[in-house]
Design a protein around this motif. Sequence first.
Motif, mmCIF file in Angstrom:
data_model
loop_
_atom_site.group_PDB
_atom_site.id
_atom_site.type_symbol
_atom_site.label_atom_id
_atom_site.label_comp_id
_atom_site.label_asym_id
_atom_site.label_seq_id
_atom_site.Cartn_x
_atom_site.Cartn_y
_atom_site.Cartn_z
ATOM 1 N N LEU A 95 0.829 -1.204 0.000
ATOM 2 C CA LEU A 95 0.000 0.000 0.000
ATOM 3 C C LEU A 95 0.864 1.255 0.000
ATOM 4 N N SER A 96 1.908 1.262 0.817
ATOM 5 C CA SER A 96 2.801 2.422 0.873
ATOM 6 C C SER A 96 3.462 2.663 -0.475
ATOM 7 N N PHE A 97 3.890 1.602 -1.130
ATOM 8 C CA PHE A 97 4.476 1.720 -2.462
ATOM 9 C C PHE A 97 3.482 2.366 -3.422
ATOM 10 N N CYS A 98 2.248 1.880 -3.403
ATOM 11 C CA CYS A 98 1.234 2.426 -4.308
ATOM 12 C C CYS A 98 0.946 3.890 -4.012
ATOM 13 N N VAL A 99 0.869 4.241 -2.740
ATOM 14 C CA VAL A 99 0.599 5.629 -2.373
ATOM 15 C C VAL A 99 1.749 6.524 -2.829
ATOM 16 N N GLU A 100 2.981 6.099 -2.604
ATOM 17 C CA GLU A 100 4.153 6.922 -2.919
ATOM 18 C C GLU A 100 4.489 6.961 -4.400
ATOM 19 N N ARG A 101 4.397 5.837 -5.060
ATOM 20 C CA ARG A 101 4.869 5.748 -6.435
ATOM 21 C C ARG A 101 3.788 5.885 -7.491
ATOM 22 N N LYS A 102 2.584 5.589 -7.130
ATOM 23 C CA LYS A 102 1.520 5.588 -8.127
ATOM 24 C C LYS A 102 0.495 6.680 -7.879
ATOM 25 N N ILE A 142 -1.566 7.179 -5.571
ATOM 26 C CA ILE A 142 -2.851 6.735 -5.040
ATOM 27 C C ILE A 142 -2.999 7.344 -3.656
ATOM 28 N N GLU A 143 -4.147 7.937 -3.378
ATOM 29 C CA GLU A 143 -4.319 8.758 -2.194
ATOM 30 C C GLU A 143 -4.468 7.991 -0.889
ATOM 31 N N SER A 144 -5.032 6.828 -0.890
ATOM 32 C CA SER A 144 -5.263 6.127 0.368
ATOM 33 C C SER A 144 -5.336 4.640 0.129
ATOM 34 N N ARG A 145 -5.307 3.883 1.225
ATOM 35 C CA ARG A 145 -5.400 2.438 1.067
ATOM 36 C C ARG A 145 -6.765 2.049 0.545
ATOM 37 N N ALA A 146 -7.784 2.833 0.866
ATOM 38 C CA ALA A 146 -9.115 2.525 0.347
ATOM 39 C C ALA A 146 -9.120 2.605 -1.177
ATOM 40 N N THR A 147 -8.502 3.634 -1.733
ATOM 41 C CA THR A 147 -8.438 3.792 -3.178
ATOM 42 C C THR A 147 -7.696 2.612 -3.801
ATOM 43 N N GLU A 157 -6.319 1.962 18.438
ATOM 44 C CA GLU A 157 -5.210 1.223 19.045
ATOM 45 C C GLU A 157 -4.645 0.168 18.089
ATOM 46 N N TYR A 158 -5.409 -0.201 17.074
ATOM 47 C CA TYR A 158 -4.961 -1.244 16.149
ATOM 48 C C TYR A 158 -3.963 -0.653 15.161
ATOM 49 N N LEU A 159 -2.730 -1.113 15.232
ATOM 50 C CA LEU A 159 -1.629 -0.561 14.453
ATOM 51 C C LEU A 159 -1.896 -0.568 12.949
ATOM 52 N N PHE A 160 -2.630 -1.542 12.455
ATOM 53 C CA PHE A 160 -2.832 -1.703 11.018
ATOM 54 C C PHE A 160 -4.128 -1.063 10.518
ATOM 55 N N SER A 161 -4.679 -0.130 11.268
ATOM 56 C CA SER A 161 -5.950 0.489 10.899
ATOM 57 C C SER A 161 -5.795 1.972 10.611
ATOM 58 N N SER A 162 -6.538 2.445 9.630
ATOM 59 C CA SER A 162 -6.564 3.886 9.360
ATOM 60 C C SER A 162 -7.356 4.625 10.426
ATOM 61 N N ALA A 163 -7.996 3.908 11.329
ATOM 62 C CA ALA A 163 -8.674 4.560 12.460
ATOM 63 C C ALA A 163 -7.670 5.382 13.257
ATOM 64 N N ARG A 164 -6.420 4.958 13.260
ATOM 65 C CA ARG A 164 -5.359 5.719 13.939
ATOM 66 C C ARG A 164 -5.259 7.129 13.357
ATOM 67 N N ASP A 165 -5.249 7.224 12.047
ATOM 68 C CA ASP A 165 -5.141 8.520 11.373
ATOM 69 C C ASP A 165 -6.325 9.419 11.724
ATOM 70 N N LEU A 179 0.348 3.496 9.621
ATOM 71 C CA LEU A 179 1.471 2.897 8.896
ATOM 72 C C LEU A 179 1.486 3.269 7.419
ATOM 73 N N VAL A 180 0.329 3.627 6.869
ATOM 74 C CA VAL A 180 0.221 4.016 5.478
ATOM 75 C C VAL A 180 -0.344 5.423 5.432
ATOM 76 N N LYS A 181 0.221 6.249 4.565
ATOM 77 C CA LYS A 181 -0.279 7.625 4.428
ATOM 78 C C LYS A 181 -1.742 7.591 3.969
ATOM 79 N N VAL A 182 -2.583 8.271 4.735
ATOM 80 C CA VAL A 182 -4.018 8.297 4.441
ATOM 81 C C VAL A 182 -4.461 9.736 4.280
#
Length: 133
Positions: free
Chosen positions: A39-46, A48-53, A112-120, A127-130
């Motif tokens: 997801l981070s690769f796609c956001v940075e290189r392609k 793409i704005e968010s993991r949802a996209t 609290e869940y590290l792998f969730s965009s709820a953190r943002d 962990l991924v730019k949202v």
Amino acid sequence: MRSFRVSDQHAVYFLTLAIVDWIDVFTRKEYKIEVVDSLSFCVERKSIESRATWMLKAFREKGANQSRITNYKFWIDGLHAIAIESNHFFEQKMHYIHQNPVEAMIVEEAEEYLFSSARDYAGKKGLVKVELY
């Protein structure tokens, strides 16, 4: 699974897909990290704005019409696609996704869940730019 087709390629959909044999792959840390890295690769290189996209595009492309694959298959054929046509529906589905780790008793609060965009959305760094809604 009854198939709901993606009829408008420019619309945004909430997709439900199932993994072959319902294998619980996302409980393994190494798989979660692999998804985060992708997801981070796609956001940075392609651009793409968010993991949802990214997920919507990937699932739309990979989830549909894959009945020809029989070996090493990950997704069950078919998908349940519902067009997101209102802010209320979008917020409802985002809340549902963010609450999954809470409902599974992995964490007490969604952020609290590290792998969730709820953190943002709670003002913490994910962990991924949202791009926030």
